[in-house]
Design an enzyme around this catalytic site. Sequence first.
Site, PDB file in Angstrom:
ATOM      1  N   LEU A  22       0.862  -1.187   0.000  1.00  0.00           N
ATOM      2  CA  LEU A  22       0.000   0.000   0.000  1.00  0.00           C
ATOM      3  C   LEU A  22       0.900   1.238   0.000  1.00  0.00           C
ATOM      4  O   LEU A  22       1.054   1.913   0.993  1.00  0.00           O
ATOM      5  CB  LEU A  22      -0.914  -0.031   1.231  1.00  0.00           C
ATOM      6  CG  LEU A  22      -2.384   0.306   0.958  1.00  0.00           C
ATOM      7  CD1 LEU A  22      -2.956  -0.620  -0.092  1.00  0.00           C
ATOM      8  CD2 LEU A  22      -3.212   0.231   2.202  1.00  0.00           C
ATOM      9  N   HIS A  23       1.532   1.482  -1.147  1.00  0.00           N
ATOM     10  CA  HIS A  23       2.392   2.657  -1.284  1.00  0.00           C
ATOM     11  C   HIS A  23       1.530   3.833  -1.715  1.00  0.00           C
ATOM     12  O   HIS A  23       0.316   3.770  -1.604  1.00  0.00           O
ATOM     13  CB  HIS A  23       3.537   2.364  -2.266  1.00  0.00           C
ATOM     14  CG  HIS A  23       3.037   2.020  -3.627  1.00  0.00           C
ATOM     15  ND1 HIS A  23       2.987   2.924  -4.650  1.00  0.00           N
ATOM     16  CD2 HIS A  23       2.497   0.873  -4.106  1.00  0.00           C
ATOM     17  CE1 HIS A  23       2.464   2.340  -5.720  1.00  0.00           C
ATOM     18  NE2 HIS A  23       2.155   1.091  -5.410  1.00  0.00           N
ATOM     19  N   ALA A  24       2.133   4.877  -2.230  1.00  0.00           N
ATOM     20  CA  ALA A  24       1.471   6.166  -2.438  1.00  0.00           C
ATOM     21  C   ALA A  24       0.080   6.099  -3.074  1.00  0.00           C
ATOM     22  O   ALA A  24      -0.896   6.518  -2.471  1.00  0.00           O
ATOM     23  CB  ALA A  24       2.379   7.083  -3.254  1.00  0.00           C
TER      24      ALA A  24
END
Length: 104
Positions: A22-24
């Site tokens: 769950l990156h940017a």
Amino acid sequence: HSLRQKPTPMQRQVEIINKLGLHARPAALFVQCVIRFQSTVCIDKDGERYSAASILEVLAANLDCGARITIEAVGPDEKEALDELEALLRRLPEEEAETGSPDS
């Protein structure tokens, strides 16, 4: 004894299946989904709690692929919030693939 008890949060255990975690961008989609609900939503990972309505806290939670988390919701639409967030997390890999770089 008091009739008003502290509400018990509804919980849902989920696994992050997005390859990049769950990156940017997925984190932003997740937070946008959370803030549509009236319920207060938290992420519990390894005993640490994070506000699911804060992009900074979601990123700080380091939700990598394979991470097992518990999403907690308390409020009038807690079940709908959990259902929608769980569905979003399952959908994210496809959404990432659709918006990825075009093969040219």
